[in-house]
Write a protein that holds these residues in place. Structure first.
Motif, PDB file in Angstrom:
ATOM      1  N   GLY A 149       0.805  -1.207   0.000  1.00  0.00           N
ATOM      2  CA  GLY A 149       0.000   0.000   0.000  1.00  0.00           C
ATOM      3  C   GLY A 149       0.843   1.263   0.000  1.00  0.00           C
ATOM      4  N   ARG A 150       0.190   2.385  -0.066  1.00  0.00           N
ATOM      5  CA  ARG A 150       0.860   3.688  -0.044  1.00  0.00           C
ATOM      6  C   ARG A 150       1.227   4.011   1.408  1.00  0.00           C
ATOM      7  NH1 ARG A 150      -0.691   7.297  -4.264  1.00  0.00           N
ATOM      8  NH2 ARG A 150       1.076   8.500  -3.484  1.00  0.00           N
ATOM      9  N   ILE A 151       2.247   3.318   1.919  1.00  0.00           N
ATOM     10  CA  ILE A 151       2.634   3.430   3.331  1.00  0.00           C
ATOM     11  C   ILE A 151       3.161   4.840   3.614  1.00  0.00           C
ATOM     12  CG2 ILE A 151       4.113   2.482   5.147  1.00  0.00           C
ATOM     13  CD1 ILE A 151       4.317  -0.084   3.461  1.00  0.00           C
ATOM     14  N   PRO A 152       2.729   5.471   4.714  1.00  0.00           N
ATOM     15  CA  PRO A 152       3.276   6.787   5.077  1.00  0.00           C
ATOM     16  C   PRO A 152       4.772   6.693   5.389  1.00  0.00           C
ATOM     17  CG  PRO A 152       1.250   6.344   6.282  1.00  0.00           C
ATOM     18  CD  PRO A 152       1.646   5.057   5.618  1.00  0.00           C
ATOM     19  N   VAL A 153       5.499   7.728   5.022  1.00  0.00           N
ATOM     20  CA  VAL A 153       6.931   7.829   5.330  1.00  0.00           C
ATOM     21  C   VAL A 153       7.127   9.044   6.221  1.00  0.00           C
ATOM     22  CG1 VAL A 153       9.260   8.024   4.388  1.00  0.00           C
ATOM     23  CG2 VAL A 153       7.514   6.750   3.122  1.00  0.00           C
ATOM     24  N   ILE A 154       7.758   8.829   7.360  1.00  0.00           N
ATOM     25  CA  ILE A 154       7.922   9.873   8.370  1.00  0.00           C
ATOM     26  C   ILE A 154       9.375  10.310   8.406  1.00  0.00           C
ATOM     27  CG2 ILE A 154       7.838  10.330  10.864  1.00  0.00           C
ATOM     28  CD1 ILE A 154       5.427   8.429  10.979  1.00  0.00           C
ATOM     29  N   ALA A 155       9.589  11.624   8.448  1.00  0.00           N
ATOM     30  CA  ALA A 155      10.928  12.158   8.670  1.00  0.00           C
ATOM     31  C   ALA A 155      11.226  12.001  10.151  1.00  0.00           C
ATOM     32  CB  ALA A 155      11.010  13.621   8.246  1.00  0.00           C
ATOM     33  N   VAL A 156      11.960  10.942  10.510  1.00  0.00           N
ATOM     34  CA  VAL A 156      12.311  10.698  11.904  1.00  0.00           C
ATOM     35  C   VAL A 156      13.490  11.599  12.268  1.00  0.00           C
ATOM     36  CG1 VAL A 156      11.421   8.343  11.857  1.00  0.00           C
ATOM     37  CG2 VAL A 156      13.800   8.756  11.206  1.00  0.00           C
ATOM     38  N   ALA A 157      14.136  11.344  13.386  1.00  0.00           N
ATOM     39  CA  ALA A 157      15.414  12.009  13.651  1.00  0.00           C
ATOM     40  C   ALA A 157      16.417  11.341  12.708  1.00  0.00           C
ATOM     41  CB  ALA A 157      15.811  11.841  15.105  1.00  0.00           C
ATOM     42  N   GLU A 158      16.628  11.949  11.542  1.00  0.00           N
ATOM     43  CA  GLU A 158      17.274  11.228  10.448  1.00  0.00           C
ATOM     44  C   GLU A 158      18.789  11.147  10.565  1.00  0.00           C
ATOM     45  OE1 GLU A 158      13.910  11.410   6.983  1.00  0.00           O
ATOM     46  OE2 GLU A 158      15.639  12.729   6.776  1.00  0.00           O
ATOM     47  N   HIS A 159      19.399  11.979  11.401  1.00  0.00           N
ATOM     48  CA  HIS A 159      20.802  11.738  11.724  1.00  0.00           C
ATOM     49  C   HIS A 159      20.838  10.581  12.710  1.00  0.00           C
ATOM     50  CE1 HIS A 159      24.825  13.248  13.586  1.00  0.00           C
ATOM     51  NE2 HIS A 159      24.994  12.220  12.771  1.00  0.00           N
ATOM     52  N   ASP A 160      21.603   9.541  12.410  1.00  0.00           N
ATOM     53  CA  ASP A 160      21.550   8.337  13.243  1.00  0.00           C
ATOM     54  C   ASP A 160      21.942   8.615  14.686  1.00  0.00           C
ATOM     55  OD1 ASP A 160      24.272   8.676  12.722  1.00  0.00           O
ATOM     56  OD2 ASP A 160      24.538   6.750  11.731  1.00  0.00           O
ATOM     57  N   THR A 161      22.799   9.613  14.912  1.00  0.00           N
ATOM     58  CA  THR A 161      23.137   9.960  16.292  1.00  0.00           C
ATOM     59  C   THR A 161      21.932  10.555  17.016  1.00  0.00           C
ATOM     60  OG1 THR A 161      25.422  10.386  15.612  1.00  0.00           O
ATOM     61  CG2 THR A 161      24.735  11.235  17.763  1.00  0.00           C
ATOM     62  N   ALA A 162      21.163  11.386  16.314  1.00  0.00           N
ATOM     63  CA  ALA A 162      19.952  11.948  16.925  1.00  0.00           C
ATOM     64  C   ALA A 162      18.968  10.835  17.264  1.00  0.00           C
ATOM     65  CB  ALA A 162      19.308  12.961  15.983  1.00  0.00           C
ATOM     66  N   SER A 163      18.830   9.860  16.384  1.00  0.00           N
ATOM     67  CA  SER A 163      17.965   8.717  16.681  1.00  0.00           C
ATOM     68  C   SER A 163      18.513   7.916  17.851  1.00  0.00           C
ATOM     69  CB  SER A 163      17.823   7.817  15.447  1.00  0.00           C
ATOM     70  OG  SER A 163      16.805   8.278  14.592  1.00  0.00           O
ATOM     71  N   ALA A 164      19.831   7.718  17.883  1.00  0.00           N
ATOM     72  CA  ALA A 164      20.433   6.958  18.978  1.00  0.00           C
ATOM     73  C   ALA A 164      20.217   7.646  20.320  1.00  0.00           C
ATOM     74  CB  ALA A 164      21.921   6.743  18.727  1.00  0.00           C
ATOM     75  N   VAL A 165      20.342   8.980  20.346  1.00  0.00           N
ATOM     76  CA  VAL A 165      20.108   9.710  21.596  1.00  0.00           C
ATOM     77  C   VAL A 165      18.646   9.579  22.003  1.00  0.00           C
ATOM     78  CG1 VAL A 165      20.138  11.983  22.692  1.00  0.00           C
ATOM     79  CG2 VAL A 165      22.047  11.272  21.244  1.00  0.00           C
ATOM     80  N   ALA A 166      17.745   9.643  21.031  1.00  0.00           N
ATOM     81  CA  ALA A 166      16.325   9.432  21.343  1.00  0.00           C
ATOM     82  C   ALA A 166      16.097   8.040  21.915  1.00  0.00           C
ATOM     83  CB  ALA A 166      15.476   9.633  20.090  1.00  0.00           C
ATOM     84  N   GLY A 167      16.940   7.076  21.541  1.00  0.00           N
ATOM     85  CA  GLY A 167      16.804   5.711  22.018  1.00  0.00           C
ATOM     86  C   GLY A 167      17.576   5.395  23.283  1.00  0.00           C
ATOM     87  N   VAL A 168      18.240   6.401  23.889  1.00  0.00           N
ATOM     88  CA  VAL A 168      18.962   6.170  25.146  1.00  0.00           C
ATOM     89  C   VAL A 168      17.947   5.934  26.268  1.00  0.00           C
ATOM     90  CG1 VAL A 168      20.424   7.232  26.916  1.00  0.00           C
ATOM     91  CG2 VAL A 168      21.006   7.491  24.492  1.00  0.00           C
ATOM     92  N   PRO A 169      18.056   4.833  27.013  1.00  0.00           N
ATOM     93  CA  PRO A 169      17.054   4.508  28.039  1.00  0.00           C
ATOM     94  C   PRO A 169      17.295   5.239  29.357  1.00  0.00           C
ATOM     95  CG  PRO A 169      18.661   2.746  27.914  1.00  0.00           C
ATOM     96  CD  PRO A 169      19.046   3.745  26.849  1.00  0.00           C
ATOM     97  N   ALA A 170      17.475   6.546  29.292  1.00  0.00           N
ATOM     98  CA  ALA A 170      17.758   7.334  30.492  1.00  0.00           C
ATOM     99  C   ALA A 170      16.490   7.528  31.316  1.00  0.00           C
ATOM    100  CB  ALA A 170      18.338   8.690  30.103  1.00  0.00           C
ATOM    101  N   ASP A 171      16.668   7.580  32.639  1.00  0.00           N
ATOM    102  CA  ASP A 171      15.527   7.806  33.526  1.00  0.00           C
ATOM    103  C   ASP A 171      15.577   9.196  34.163  1.00  0.00           C
ATOM    104  OD1 ASP A 171      17.660   7.493  35.196  1.00  0.00           O
ATOM    105  OD2 ASP A 171      16.805   5.851  36.382  1.00  0.00           O
TER     106      ASP A 171
END
Length: 493
Positions: free
Chosen positions: A226-248
Motif C-alpha cells: 500500500g501507499r505506506i506513510p513515510v515519516i521524517a524521523v530524527a534522520e541523523h543516526d546519532t539523533a535517533s540513537a540519543v532518542a533511544g537512550v534509556p535514560a531515567d
C-alpha cells in the motif's frame, strides 16, 4: 502498531520492524545488507542507488513475512548529500565523507570566514568533511554536478525522496551541515553566499516526526504494498540513537559507540561560547526542540581498519578473538590519540599506530593483542577526557555514562571505559538508533505520547547492563600519561 525502521551505518544497513505488545517493544530484523563505498578514478563514493534497492528489499521482506507496517522511517550518517537536477534526477553518486577532495580546504575557507565566526553562527564542530567544506571544495573544483544542481538532499532525505517524491530536509541532519542557524532553525543563506554556494539548492526544513508523504504509486505498485506513510524521523543516526537512550533522568550523558564515537548530553539550547569553540564541540539538533552538545571522536573504525589490513595480509581475526587477545595483553604499555588526523583515513592502520607510538617515545605494539589493547585503552581514556569537558560546558555532573550502539558488544571496551571514567557505564541497547527511529514514528502516529514515555518503554524492554568501575591508582597514573602522550603526539605529528 508496527513500524519499519531503516538504520544505515557507514558499513552496513538494517531494516528492523518494531512492534508494541503489552507495553513492551519487540524488534525483528527483516533485512541486513552491506554498505560499502566504491572507489572510482581516485574518488570515494556511496552507492546510493544500491542503498535504495536494499530499502525496497527490506519493504518486500517485511511484506513477505506477513507484516504491515503503519509507517517507514530512515536514519543514516550525517554530512553527505546528493544533488538533483531541475528534473529531479540524481547528478552522480554522492561523495563519501572520507574522500580526499576536502583535504586542506578548511585553511582556504577560513580566509573567507574565520573559523570562530563559522562556529558562532552554526554551533557545529569544525571538521573537514562537513557539508559546508564539501560544497566549498566542489565550488573550487568547478564541479559540473554542482553547476547543474537544482536541489541538495542529505542521504536520508534523498532516499526518502526516492520513496515519496517529496523534497524536504529534516532538522537533525540539516543541523550537521554547518550551514544552519540553530536559533532560527533555518538555512544561513548569507554564509552560503559568501562561500559562493548556490542558496537555491536548499529545500524547506521539517522537524523530526513530520509525516512527509507516502510511497509513490510507482513504488507501491512495484513492491505490491500500500501507499505506506513515510515519516521524517530524527534522520541523523546519532539523533535517533540519543532518542533511544534509556535514560531515567533529563541530565544524562551518553556515548554512541560505533564506527564513530559520540559523547555528549542533551540540552535545551546550543552552547556556542568561546570555550565550546576552543574545544571544538558541536551542537546538533535533537528531538523535541533539544540540542545535542557532543564531541565526535574516533570509534571502532580503528579496530575495523586493523582487521581489514590484517585480512589483506592473510591474517583473519574474528572480533571475539581480538577481544581475547587484548585482554591477555599487558595493560598500560602504549596509547594513541584516537582523534589525531593521521588516523582519519590511513592506508595501513596498524603501521600508523606503530608510527604514532614510536614518534611519541613509547613501546611499539607488535602483536594483534598489543595493538588492540593500545586502541581500546586509548578509546576509553579519550572518553574520560571528553566527558570531563562535557560536564564543564554543560554545568552538569553526571553519575555515569549511558553507552549505546554496536560498540557495546565489545564488553572489554565497556569495562575499560568504566575504569577510565571512574563511574558506572550502563550499556545498551545496541540498536539504539533503530529504536529512536521507531520511537519518533510511534510519537508521530499517536501511539506514544512523549519521548520520556518512549525511553521508559525502551528501558523496560531492553534493560541496560551495568559495568562498575574497577578503579585503582594505576588507572589514574595511566590517564595522566595518556594526556602527556596525546600532547606529545600533537607536537610530533
Amino acid at each position: 502498531m508496527s513500524v519499519l525502521a531503516f538504520d544505515l551505518g557507514a558499513g552496513s544497513g538494517r531494516a528492523l520492524l518494531g512492534e508494541i505488545e503489552s507495553g513492551n517493544i519487540r524488534v525483528t530484523e527483516v533485512h541486513r545488507f552491506a554498505n560499502e563505498p566504491v572507489r572510482v578514478g581516485g574518488r570515494l563514493h556511496w552507492d546510493v542507488l544500491r542503498l535504495f534497492h536494499e530499502i525496497k528489499q527490506g519493504i518486500l521482506k517485511a511484506k513477505h513475512a506477513g507484516h504491515r507496517p503503519q509507517s517507514i522511517g530512515i536514519d543514516s550518517w550525517a554530512v553527505d548529500f546528493g544533488l538533483l537536477d531541475r528534473n529531479g534526477e540524481l547528478l552522480g553518486n554522492p561523495y563519501h565523507y572520507r574522500d580526499p577532495h576536502t583535504d586542506h580546504v578548511m585553511e582556504e575557507a577560513y580566509r573567507i570566514m574565520p573559523a570562530g565566526e563559522i562556529f558562532a553562527r552554526t554551533g557545529i564542530q569544525l571538521m573537514q568533511f562537513n557539508t559546508l567544506f564539501q560544497l566549498y571544495a566542489m565550488k573550487r573544483a568547478d564541479s559540473v554536478a554542482l553547476e547543474h544542481a537544482a536541489a541538495l538532499l542529505m542521504i536520508p532525505d534523498l532516499l526518502r525522496y526516492f520513496l515519496t517524491g517529496e523534497k524536504v530536509s529534516e532538522f537533525t541532519n540539516a543541523s550537521t551541515t554547518q550551514m544552519l542557524d540553530p536559533g532560527a532553525k533555518s538555512w544561513d543563506k548569507d554564509m552560503m553566499g559568501r562561500f559562493g554556494i548556490p542558496t537555491g539548492l536548499f529545500v524547506p526544513i521539517v522537524e523530526p516526526g513530520t509525516k512527509v508523504g507516502r510511497l509513490t504509486a510507482a513504488v507501491s505498485e512495484e513492491l505490491g504494498v500500500g501507499r505506506i506513510p513515510v515519516i521524517a524521523v530524527a534522520e541523523h543516526d546519532t539523533a535517533s540513537a540519543v532518542a533511544g537512550v534509556p535514560a531515567d533522568r533529563q541530565d544524562f550523558a551518553y556515548l554512541i559507540c560505533g564506527t564513530w564515537s559520540l559523547l555528549g548530553t542533551e540540552l535545551e539550547a546550543p552552547v556556542v561560547h568561546e570555550q565550546a569553540y576552543a574545544w571544538n564541540f558541536t551542537n546538533e539538533g535533537g528531538v523535541g526542540g533539544t540540542f545535542r552538545l557532543l564531541k565526535n571522536m574516533a570509534g571502532t573504525w580503528l579496530i575495523q581498519e586493523c582487521r581489514r589490513i590484517w585480512a589483506v595480509e592473510g591474517k583473519h581475526y574474528e572480533h571475539g578473538e581480538l577481544v581475547r587477545l587484548a585482554e591477555e595483553a599487558p595493560p598500560f604499555q602504549a596509547w594513541i590519540d584516537p582523534d589525531d588526523a593521521m588516523f582519519l583515513s590511513p592506508r595501513h592502520m596498524p603501521a600508523q599506530i606503530q608510527h604514532y607510538c614510536r614518534s611519541t617515545g613509547q613501546a611499539v605494539p607488535q602483536t594483534a593483542g598489543e595493538m588492540m589493547r593500545t586502541v581500546l585503552e586509548s578509546l576509553a581514556f579519550q572518553c574520560r577526557f571528553v566527558l570531563e569537558r562535557t560536564q564543564r560546558l554543560s554545568g552538569r555532573e553526571f553519575p555515569g555514562l549511558h553507552m549505546v550502539g554496536g560498540g557495546i558488544r565489545n564488553e572489554l571496551l565497556a569495562q575499560l571505559t568504566a575504569n577510565a571514567i571512574g563511574k558506572p557505564v550502563w550499556a545498551g541497547p545496541a540498536e539504539a538508533s533503530a529504536l529512536g527511529n521507531m520511537a519518533v514514528q510511534w510519537i508521530a502516529l499517536g501511539e506514544i505520547g512523549t519521548l520520556e514515555e518512549a525511553r521508559a518503554m525502551i528501558r523496560a524492554s531492553f534493560p541496560p547492563v551495568a559495568y562498575e568501575p574497577e578503579r585503582n591508582d594505576d588507572w589514574e597514573r595511566a590517564y595522566r600519561k595518556f594526556l602527556q602522550v596525546a600532547e606529545a603526539g600533537r607536537q610530533a605529528n
